[in-house]
Design an enzyme around this catalytic site. Structure first.
Site, PDB file in Angstrom:
ATOM      1  N   SER A   1       1.029  -1.200  -0.050  1.00 34.60           N
ATOM      2  CA  SER A   1       0.006  -0.081  -0.168  1.00 34.60           C
ATOM      3  C   SER A   1       0.810   1.270   0.185  1.00 34.60           C
ATOM      4  CB  SER A   1      -0.906   0.112   1.375  1.00 34.60           C
ATOM      5  OG  SER A   1      -0.092  -0.116   2.465  1.00 34.60           O
ATOM      6  N   LYS A   2       0.250   2.356   0.075  1.00 35.46           N
ATOM      7  CA  LYS A   2       1.124   3.571   0.115  1.00 35.46           C
ATOM      8  C   LYS A   2       2.150   3.878   1.161  1.00 35.46           C
ATOM      9  CE  LYS A   2      -2.738   6.319  -2.295  1.00 35.46           C
ATOM     10  NZ  LYS A   2      -3.533   7.476  -2.062  1.00 35.46           N
ATOM     11  N   ARG A   3       1.583   3.230   2.342  1.00 28.68           N
ATOM     12  CA  ARG A   3       2.569   3.420   3.392  1.00 28.68           C
ATOM     13  C   ARG A   3       3.828   2.798   3.119  1.00 28.68           C
ATOM     14  NH1 ARG A   3       2.388  -0.884   7.194  1.00 28.68           N
ATOM     15  NH2 ARG A   3       0.760  -2.446   6.730  1.00 28.68           N
ATOM     16  N   HIS A   4       4.046   1.807   2.236  1.00 25.60           N
ATOM     17  CA  HIS A   4       5.221   1.129   1.963  1.00 25.60           C
ATOM     18  C   HIS A   4       6.055   1.804   0.945  1.00 25.60           C
ATOM     19  CE1 HIS A   4       2.809  -2.542   3.093  1.00 25.60           C
ATOM     20  NE2 HIS A   4       3.758  -2.776   3.884  1.00 25.60           N
ATOM     21  N   GLY A   5       5.749   3.071   0.469  1.00 19.16           N
ATOM     22  CA  GLY A   5       6.604   4.025  -0.352  1.00 19.16           C
ATOM     23  C   GLY A   5       6.025   4.057  -1.568  1.00 19.16           C
TER      24      GLY A   5
END
Length: 467
Positions: free
Chosen positions: A238-242
């Site tokens: 997801s977005k939080r992984h970069g």
């Protein structure tokens, strides 16, 4: 049978890594079998779909080089066709009007949850024939209640779902607009899609769509559900992984070839081979060797792969992609050495195009200041004399080439009884602004005579001012 695959993203955001892998596998399967690959934009979610997202998807597909044979098709252009199919299902008795209010449905859900039952529509309006005056109603598909649906999945094997587990899904909202499961079915049928390759988050939709296709008398496509991509922490990517946007990888300096190679290996293998050309991907790709389990995204592995591509690809190909990054730094590549030569000079030490661009600025623009640490170490008393001797020797050179310039540096070190570093490093800092550059002969050759002499003279003046 003529193979036809499709990639069908919803334009509610950018083209992400998972979508790009789905597109790649669909594209490869079509290319492998001499078939066609369709791009379809599923934009019926009018509230969330944006033109910006459409543009981002098209840009991502173009950058990756995944050319499509048909499309892009837009579902919002097919509303009349969906309306026609919905009416056909109503006329056949395979769909019905549902007048249950949101409050009734919520209460039903609450009761089912309290009884530890699977939340599903109870079929209250299933036997209503025809609309009830002007009352707003959704339209539901009348799913079979007996038997089971078997998905002969090309990756996961047979998946069997009992029809009693599938409720009567909504195929048209109260305002008449069609829903996802209806539009997908109609488009796959009309476009004669033979193979639906998509993420396994769609497995719950597949038996429902197969039942609708059967009700319409359509030939069923073959289905292949790809396992999801996980982040390093084991959670869904997801977005939080970069960087999960395809174009973010371009911005970060990755070659599209490297990203495609990484994605094809993210869930598929061909022996122990790690690096594939596009032609090799097409030749060897199959669905039989797609992993059933999820794959974890590893940025370090992608970075290694990118460096392999930078080092081993045609320098002209790398230079074409490097040009965009030079432009981002405000550099006109025509105002210095050719980008092809720049790639050759920098590719061993740089793992991304961003690194190459940043390390190459001084070849095109004069720098404002010297690296403080490098200047302190190399601009010492006496180094101005070394640079002055080099300046005179270089000025006398008629044919500016790296081999001759390197020999001058070697000869001067011997003449002045200095270690090579005492000559080459002050020279490097003088012409580059720092102690890091390609080999000094390559650096001088690319800089050219005029810039080299001007920068050496500037460094001499700087050292004199210091001392």
């Amino acid at each position: 049978m003529s193979i036809k695959t499709r990639f069908a993203p919803s334009p509610t955001g950018y083209l992400h890594v998972g979508g790009a892998r789905t597109a790649l596998f669909s594209w490869l399967y079509a290319r492998k079998h001499g078939g066609k690959f369709i791009l379809r934009i599923e934009d019926t979610d009018l509230e969330r779909s944006t033109q910006e997202s459409v543009d981002a998807i098209l840009e991502g597909m173009t950058w990756l080089g995944l050319e499509y044979d048909e499309g892009p098709f837009y579902q919002t252009h097919h509303f009349d066709r969906y309306k026609e199919i919905i009416q056909q299902l109503l006329d056949q008795g395979d769909a019905y009007y549902c007048y249950c209010s949101k409050e009734e449905l919520e209460q039903l859900r609450t009761e089912q949850m309290a009884n530890k039952e699977k939340p599903r529509y109870n079929g209250k309006c299933r036997d209503i024939v025809g609309p009830k005056g002007d009352r707003e109603a959704v339209i539901r598909f009348k799913n079979p209640v007996d038997g089971a649906v078997t998905i002969p999945d090309l990756i996961k094997g047979d998946i069997v779902v009992a029809n009693k587990e599938l409720d009567d899904l909504i195929i048209a909202r109260g305002d008449g607009t069609p829903t996802y499961n209806l539009t997908v079915v109609v488009d796959d049928m009309d476009m004669k899609v033979t193979h639906v390759i998509r993420g396994d988050d769609h497995i719950n939709n597949t038996p429902r769509q197969m039942n609708i296709l059967k009700a319409l008398g359509a030939e069923l496509p073959k289905y292949a559900h790809l396992p999801m991509i996980l982040g390093p922490d084991g959670a869904r990517l997801s977005k939080r992984h970069g960087a999960v946007s395809v174009m973010q990888f371009r911005d970060d300096g990755y070659l599209p070839d490297a990203l495609l190679n990484y994605l094809v290996r993210l869930g598929w293998s061909h022996g122990d081979q790690e690096i594939f050309t596009i032609d090799e991907m097409v030749e060897h790709f199959d669905l039989e060797n797609v992993n059933v389990s999820a794959s974890a995204f590893n940025t370090e592995k992608l970075l290694w792969l990118n460096h392999q591509y930078i080092m081993n690809s045609d320098p002209a190909h790398v230079a074409r992609h490097l040009s965009w990054h030079m432009g981002e730094l405000g550099i006109d590549p025509t105002e210095g050495p050719s980008l092809i030569d720049m790639v050759k000079a920098q590719r061993e030490r740089c793992k991304t195009l961003v690194e190459i661009a940043a390390a190459s600025v001084y070849f095109y623009k004069d720098f404002d200041a010297y690296d403080e640490k490098a200047a302190k170490k190399n601009f010492t008393p006496g180094s101005d004399e070394v640079l002055a001797r080099l300046h005179d020797e270089f000025a006398a050179v008629t044919e500016w080439n790296g081999e001759a310039l390197h020999q001058i540096v070697l000869n001067l070190a011997e003449t002045m009884a200095l270690g090579l570093g005492k000559v080459a490093q002050p020279l490097r800092v003088a012409v580059c602004g720092s102690a890091v550059s390609p080999a000094i002969d390559i650096t001088l050759s690319l800089l050219g005579k005029e810039k080299t002499l001007a920068r050496i003279q500037r460094a001499i003046n700087h050292i004199k001012n210091l001392n």
